[in-house]
Scaffold this motif. Structure first.
Motif, mmCIF file in Angstrom:
data_model
loop_
_atom_site.group_PDB
_atom_site.id
_atom_site.type_symbol
_atom_site.label_atom_id
_atom_site.label_comp_id
_atom_site.label_asym_id
_atom_site.label_seq_id
_atom_site.Cartn_x
_atom_site.Cartn_y
_atom_site.Cartn_z
ATOM 1 N N SER A 131 -73.385 -28.707 -75.713
ATOM 2 C CA SER A 131 -74.340 -27.106 -74.910
ATOM 3 C C SER A 131 -73.136 -26.286 -76.304
ATOM 4 O O SER A 131 -74.202 -25.335 -76.661
ATOM 5 C CB SER A 131 -73.814 -27.286 -74.062
ATOM 6 O OG SER A 131 -74.324 -26.193 -73.092
ATOM 7 N N ARG A 132 -72.476 -26.569 -76.480
ATOM 8 C CA ARG A 132 -71.740 -25.756 -77.378
ATOM 9 C C ARG A 132 -72.234 -25.777 -78.662
ATOM 10 O O ARG A 132 -72.695 -24.732 -79.100
ATOM 11 C CB ARG A 132 -70.229 -25.532 -77.598
ATOM 12 C CG ARG A 132 -69.557 -25.527 -76.234
ATOM 13 C CD ARG A 132 -67.864 -25.703 -76.324
ATOM 14 N NE ARG A 132 -67.134 -25.901 -75.050
ATOM 15 C CZ ARG A 132 -66.773 -26.408 -74.746
ATOM 16 N NH1 ARG A 132 -66.886 -27.932 -75.456
ATOM 17 N NH2 ARG A 132 -66.470 -26.094 -73.384
ATOM 18 N N GLN A 133 -72.640 -26.917 -79.378
ATOM 19 C CA GLN A 133 -73.127 -27.116 -80.855
ATOM 20 C C GLN A 133 -74.584 -26.438 -80.253
ATOM 21 O O GLN A 133 -75.187 -25.461 -81.653
ATOM 22 C CB GLN A 133 -73.234 -28.217 -80.747
ATOM 23 C CG GLN A 133 -73.563 -29.217 -82.073
ATOM 24 C CD GLN A 133 -72.993 -28.797 -83.316
ATOM 25 O OE1 GLN A 133 -71.613 -28.807 -83.363
ATOM 26 N NE2 GLN A 133 -73.366 -27.863 -84.254
ATOM 27 N N ASN A 134 -75.576 -26.700 -79.496
ATOM 28 C CA ASN A 134 -77.080 -26.204 -79.373
ATOM 29 C C ASN A 134 -76.792 -25.241 -79.226
ATOM 30 O O ASN A 134 -77.759 -24.111 -80.507
ATOM 31 C CB ASN A 134 -77.655 -26.684 -78.251
ATOM 32 C CG ASN A 134 -77.420 -28.533 -78.214
ATOM 33 O OD1 ASN A 134 -78.005 -29.026 -79.541
ATOM 34 N ND2 ASN A 134 -78.152 -28.899 -77.377
ATOM 35 N N GLU A 135 -75.391 -24.126 -79.138
ATOM 36 C CA GLU A 135 -75.885 -22.423 -78.482
ATOM 37 C C GLU A 135 -76.082 -21.942 -80.054
ATOM 38 O O GLU A 135 -76.380 -21.547 -80.640
ATOM 39 C CB GLU A 135 -74.671 -22.129 -77.785
ATOM 40 C CG GLU A 135 -75.074 -21.732 -76.127
ATOM 41 C CD GLU A 135 -73.992 -22.516 -74.782
ATOM 42 O OE1 GLU A 135 -72.872 -21.642 -75.395
ATOM 43 O OE2 GLU A 135 -73.902 -22.167 -73.995
ATOM 44 N N GLN A 136 -74.604 -22.975 -80.381
ATOM 45 C CA GLN A 136 -74.673 -22.079 -82.587
ATOM 46 C C GLN A 136 -75.300 -22.904 -83.088
ATOM 47 O O GLN A 136 -75.324 -21.488 -83.962
ATOM 48 C CB GLN A 136 -72.999 -23.044 -82.229
ATOM 49 C CG GLN A 136 -71.797 -22.990 -81.570
ATOM 50 C CD GLN A 136 -70.149 -24.024 -82.521
ATOM 51 O OE1 GLN A 136 -70.712 -24.593 -82.885
ATOM 52 N NE2 GLN A 136 -69.569 -23.283 -82.001
ATOM 53 N N ASN A 137 -75.679 -23.417 -83.100
ATOM 54 C CA ASN A 137 -77.017 -23.799 -83.416
ATOM 55 C C ASN A 137 -77.885 -22.763 -83.696
ATOM 56 O O ASN A 137 -78.632 -22.401 -84.458
ATOM 57 C CB ASN A 137 -77.970 -25.515 -83.700
ATOM 58 C CG ASN A 137 -77.054 -26.421 -84.487
ATOM 59 O OD1 ASN A 137 -76.285 -25.924 -85.117
ATOM 60 N ND2 ASN A 137 -76.795 -27.444 -83.882
ATOM 61 N N ALA A 138 -78.246 -22.522 -82.160
ATOM 62 C CA ALA A 138 -78.954 -21.454 -82.269
ATOM 63 C C ALA A 138 -78.933 -19.889 -81.928
ATOM 64 O O ALA A 138 -79.762 -19.399 -82.513
ATOM 65 C CB ALA A 138 -80.193 -21.842 -80.454
ATOM 66 N N GLY A 139 -78.120 -20.630 -82.325
ATOM 67 C CA GLY A 139 -77.373 -18.476 -82.547
ATOM 68 C C GLY A 139 -76.731 -18.630 -84.289
ATOM 69 O O GLY A 139 -77.259 -17.249 -84.648
#
Length: 139
Positions: A131-139
């Motif tokens: 989830s953290r990785q996905n948030e970093q990739n999206a932001g």
């Protein structure tokens, strides 16, 4: 199982029932729809057991007997967003499947398997990291 497209239209599709003692609370149904990749749904083993006898389920999975007074067929409704799929299956193979899962891991004994708490912590850690990785990739 029968995939109920409407009240007038249904067709049979192969469905695999799966259970893994390493994930003792869940059962898996893998649907093999013509022309599509298999789709697997995982949900609580107790939900399937309870749904054979009485309507149950919240959220994306609802299971209910078609005739509550007798053990006959079962409806399984799966939902993603606004999309729903309704399936009908005889209760007998579900009961046989659940009986086999109970021989592997008796209902109520799931927590007694090895390091269940450690496995749960590891799985939750993996989910949070993704989830953290996905948030970093999206932001």
């Amino acid at each position: 199982m029968s995939f109920l497209v409407s009240e007038e239209l249904a067709f049979r599709i192969p469905v695999e029932l799966g259970y893994d003692a390493r994930d003792p609370y869940a059962v898996r149904l893998t649907f093999h729809l013509p022309g599509d990749a298999p789709v697997t749904w995982a949900f609580g083993r107790e939900l399937l057991l309870d749904g054979i006898n009485k309507p149950c389920g919240d959220g994306d999975v609802h299971i209910a007997p078609t005739t509550p007074e007798e053990l006959s067929d079962v409806h399984i409704r799966l939902q993603v967003g606004g999309d729903r799929a309704l399936f009908r299956v005889s209760a007998a193979p579900l009961v046989a499947f659940l009986d086999r899962t109970d021989r592997l891991v008796p209902l109520g004994q799931e927590r007694n398997l090895g390091d269940f708490e450690g496995l749960l912590d590891a799985a939750l850690g993996k989910i949070l990291a993704e989830s953290r990785q996905n948030e970093q990739n999206a932001g």
